[in-house]
Enzyme design. Sequence first.
Site, PDB file in Angstrom:
ATOM      1  N   ASP A   1       2.127  -2.578   5.404  1.00  0.00           N
ATOM      2  CA  ASP A   1       2.862  -1.315   5.351  1.00  0.00           C
ATOM      3  C   ASP A   1       3.809  -1.207   6.543  1.00  0.00           C
ATOM      4  O   ASP A   1       3.373  -1.202   7.699  1.00  0.00           O
ATOM      5  CB  ASP A   1       1.881  -0.141   5.351  1.00  0.00           C
TER       6      ASP A   1
ATOM      7  N   HIS B   1       3.873  -0.365   1.534  1.00  0.00           N
ATOM      8  CA  HIS B   1       3.719   1.088   1.373  1.00  0.00           C
ATOM      9  C   HIS B   1       3.691   1.406  -0.116  1.00  0.00           C
ATOM     10  O   HIS B   1       4.638   1.967  -0.674  1.00  0.00           O
ATOM     11  CB  HIS B   1       4.867   1.808   2.075  1.00  0.00           C
TER      12      HIS B   1
ATOM     13  N   SER C   1       0.759   8.711   1.331  1.00  0.00           N
ATOM     14  CA  SER C   1       1.661   8.798   2.478  1.00  0.00           C
ATOM     15  C   SER C   1       1.588  10.191   3.114  1.00  0.00           C
ATOM     16  O   SER C   1       0.544  10.603   3.580  1.00  0.00           O
ATOM     17  CB  SER C   1       3.092   8.452   2.044  1.00  0.00           C
TER      18      SER C   1
END
Length: 238
Positions: A124, A163, A67
Site C-alpha cells: 500500500d 491500496h 481507507s
Amino acid sequence: MGFAMPSWYDIVGLDSRSNEICNGLDESMNTILSLVENEVHPEENGLSPLGPQNSIDYRRIVLAGFSQGGALALYTGMTQTRKNKGLGLAGILVLSGYLPRSKQFAIAPGSESTPILHCHGKEDLVVPVEAASMSRARVSALFEKMGGKKESYEVKLYSGLDHSVSMEELNDVVAFLKRVIPQESVEPKVNGDPTMMTVKELKQAIEQAGLEKQARGMMEKSELVNLLITYLNRKGLE
C-alpha cells in the site's frame, strides 16, 4: 497543504502530527451514529411501523470501512457512547485504514472488548502498511489499560496487495463477521397464531423448525403462514 476531501473529513497528511487535524471528522461521526441509531431504534425515527421487534441490537452491528472509511469506523466505534457507556458493537472492520487523532483517541468505557480486524496490503503506497501496526499498538495499549485484551485488535497483512482488496482479504472478512455477530435467539410463537406473527418472526420460526428448503421461493407472507400452520398441525403443537 493537504487535501479537502468530499467524503468523510479533510486530510492534512498521514504523518503523526498532521493526523491530529481531521476537519469534518466529528460531523461524519454524527452521521454514522445516526445510521446506527436508525437501525437500533427505527420506531423512534418513524422508519418502522412494526416497532422494536424490527430493531437490530448494538451487539449485532459491525462498523466497517475502507481507507478513510476504515479510519472513521475505528474512531467512531471505539470513542462514541450511548447512555454514558461505549456502543458495545459486535466488531469493527478496518480495511487499508488507520487510527486518526491518535493522541486524542480514548476508548469509551464498555468498548474495551470490541473485536477489531485490520486488513492491510503490504504494498500500500497510499496508507503505508506501518499504519496498521501503529494503530494496533495505540488501541491495544488502551485495551490492556482498561482491562481488555490486546489480542482483540487483530491485524492481517497481504503480500502483493496495494491500496485495494483481495479475495483472500474478503474471505477473512467473512470469517470475522461469522465469528463476532451472535446468532439470533428468538423463540418462535409455536403455540400462538401464525397469522399474528410478523414476517421476521415467521422466518425465524420456519428456520428453527428446519423448514428453510420448503420456504425457499415463497414471496408472500400468506405462504409462510400456511407453511408454519401445516407444520404445527402435523406436530400437534397447535
